[in-house]
Design a protein around this motif. Structure first.
Motif, PDB file in Angstrom:
ATOM      1  N   VAL A   1      68.066 -28.250 -48.853  1.00 10.08           N
ATOM      2  CA  VAL A   1      68.696 -28.456 -47.543  1.00 10.08           C
ATOM      3  C   VAL A   1      69.715 -27.352 -47.265  1.00 10.08           C
TER       4      VAL A   1
ATOM      5  N   LEU B   1      64.703 -38.104 -45.712  1.00  8.98           N
ATOM      6  CA  LEU B   1      65.193 -36.740 -45.538  1.00  8.98           C
ATOM      7  C   LEU B   1      64.334 -35.985 -44.530  1.00  8.98           C
TER       8      LEU B   1
ATOM      9  N   ASP C   1      60.010 -38.185 -49.822  1.00 12.42           N
ATOM     10  CA  ASP C   1      61.327 -38.467 -49.257  1.00 12.42           C
ATOM     11  C   ASP C   1      61.218 -38.548 -47.733  1.00 12.42           C
TER      12      ASP C   1
ATOM     13  N   LYS D   1      66.922 -31.244 -54.073  1.00 17.17           N
ATOM     14  CA  LYS D   1      66.778 -31.546 -52.649  1.00 17.17           C
ATOM     15  C   LYS D   1      67.977 -31.050 -51.855  1.00 17.17           C
ATOM     16  N   GLN D   2      69.167 -31.211 -52.421  1.00 14.10           N
ATOM     17  CA  GLN D   2      70.365 -30.734 -51.733  1.00 14.10           C
ATOM     18  C   GLN D   2      70.357 -29.216 -51.622  1.00 14.10           C
TER      19      GLN D   2
ATOM     20  N   LEU E   1      58.461 -32.142 -48.630  1.00 12.66           N
ATOM     21  CA  LEU E   1      59.096 -33.460 -48.620  1.00 12.66           C
ATOM     22  C   LEU E   1      58.053 -34.571 -48.752  1.00 12.66           C
TER      23      LEU E   1
ATOM     24  N   LYS F   1      65.347 -37.130 -41.125  1.00  6.38           N
ATOM     25  CA  LYS F   1      66.696 -36.647 -40.811  1.00  6.38           C
ATOM     26  C   LYS F   1      66.663 -35.193 -40.357  1.00  6.38           C
ATOM     27  N   LEU F   2      65.921 -34.347 -41.081  1.00  8.11           N
ATOM     28  CA  LEU F   2      65.825 -32.937 -40.709  1.00  8.11           C
ATOM     29  C   LEU F   2      65.106 -32.776 -39.370  1.00  8.11           C
TER      30      LEU F   2
END
Length: 333
Positions: free
Chosen positions: A36, A72, A69, A32-33, A64, A75-76
């Motif tokens: 991103v 996340l 998630d 996931k990181q 996602l 957030k995006l």
């Protein structure tokens, strides 16, 4: 990919690179990181260096969604650096549905406020986002959510927007849950065809709460008058019928003679189901997308069902057939 996104890397992230990580990422913090990081570098590259017109917003949201998630994804979506990246109605719907299914109802309202402010694709009030918002308010079922829903309802009425029937049902159900049967009755009254299974039952519950049992009789009578072997059986939830029976037992006024007999008939003839009203309200919306070429499937079906290509020469699509056929000479003897 890790080398591409390293601080010292001079490599660019191209469209195919981002596609790969989106489809290869698994439900791990590392993947996931990396997703991103790739997304951030791709988005930060000069716009003039992007030669493709691939739209990544819905694809990222689907990824996602699969990775489960919602935090996340939200957030995006809210991050200022991705302004315009997720501005597609499909991205809104996927994000709203993900938040709704995971119980993040207040976040659904927050997303809708952003949707309204962005006015993407020429629409300030996308119908599916509105439906998800009313659904979230219904599930949240708090005074704050009720006030938000009613303000939104008034806003939609002021601009002449007609919500989907499902959104209307959610708004009415929320009003009932907040002990506002009068408002619920007004909301369901905006539906032109009031015999839908959710609408008529919400109307019954509103009338019961207002102690207007005599007004329930026409609703049951209309259902019983719709009959015939080709007609779909009209049903009521057992919990709704139970509330009608409880109201009958508690009333001190004279009841219409037909009401008790109608309830008995409904029970005996299979018009009562164990499905709850909330289950009916929250059923998935069936796709109503139509095929681009309606005649294409007819032609294919005719090829399969008429014994092969030798019969196609005499086949006429349904929409081109004459309603009345003129008899030939052989038929006039």
């Amino acid at each position: 990919m890790k080398e591409f996104v390293a601080a010292s890397a001079t490599n660019m992230v191209f469209t195919e690179d981002l596609k790969n990580i989106i489809h290869l990422a698994e439900d791990t913090p590392e993947d996931k990181q990396l997703l991103v990081d790739m997304l951030e570098k791709y988005n930060s590259q000069a716009q003039e260096l992007r030669f493709g017109n691939y739209v990544f917003g819905p694809v990222v949201m689907r990824a996602l969604y699969v990775l489960n998630d919602p935090a996340l994804a939200l957030k995006l979506f809210k991050d200022e650096k991705y302004a315009g990246f997720f501005d597609q109605l499909t991205s809104y719907q996927i994000l709203g549905d993900l938040l709704f299914e995971r119980g993040h109802y207040a976040d659904v309202r927050q997303v809708f406020d952003l949707v309204k402010s962005r006015q993407v694709q020429g629409g300030r009030y996308p119908k599916h986002s509105i439906t998800l918002t009313f659904a979230a308010c219904h599930k949240e079922n708090t005074p704050e959510a009720f006030q938000y829903a009613m303000d939104l309802w008034k806003e939609l009425n002021a601009v002449g927007h007609v919500p989907m029937r499902k959104a209307t049902a959610y708004a009415a159900a929320l009003a009932l849950n907040q002990n506002q049967p009068g408002i619920a009755l007004e909301i369901v009254g905006t539906v032109t065809k009031g015999n839908y299974v959710t609408i008529r039952q919400l109307k019954i519950l509103a009338l019961i709460a207002m102690e207007r049992l005599e007004d329930i009789v026409p609703i049951f009578r209309l259902v019983l008058e719709i009959g015939g072997p080709l007609e779909r059986k009209q049903t009521f939830c057992r919990e709704v019928i139970a509330k009608v029976e409880a109201a009958i037992g508690a009333t001190k006024t004279e009841l219409p003679q037909d009401l008790t007999r109608m309830l008995e008939y409904l029970e005996k003839n299979g018009h009562i189901t164990d499905t709850t009203l909330d289950e009916l309200l929250c059923q998935e919306i069936a796709s109503t997308a139509q095929k681009k070429d309606p005649n294409a499937s007819n032609l294919a079906d005719s090829y399969r069902s008429r014994g092969g290509s030798q019969n196609l020469r005499n086949y006429v699509p349904k929409n081109q057939r004459s309603r009345f056929t003129r008899p030939g000479l052989a038929e006039m003897s």
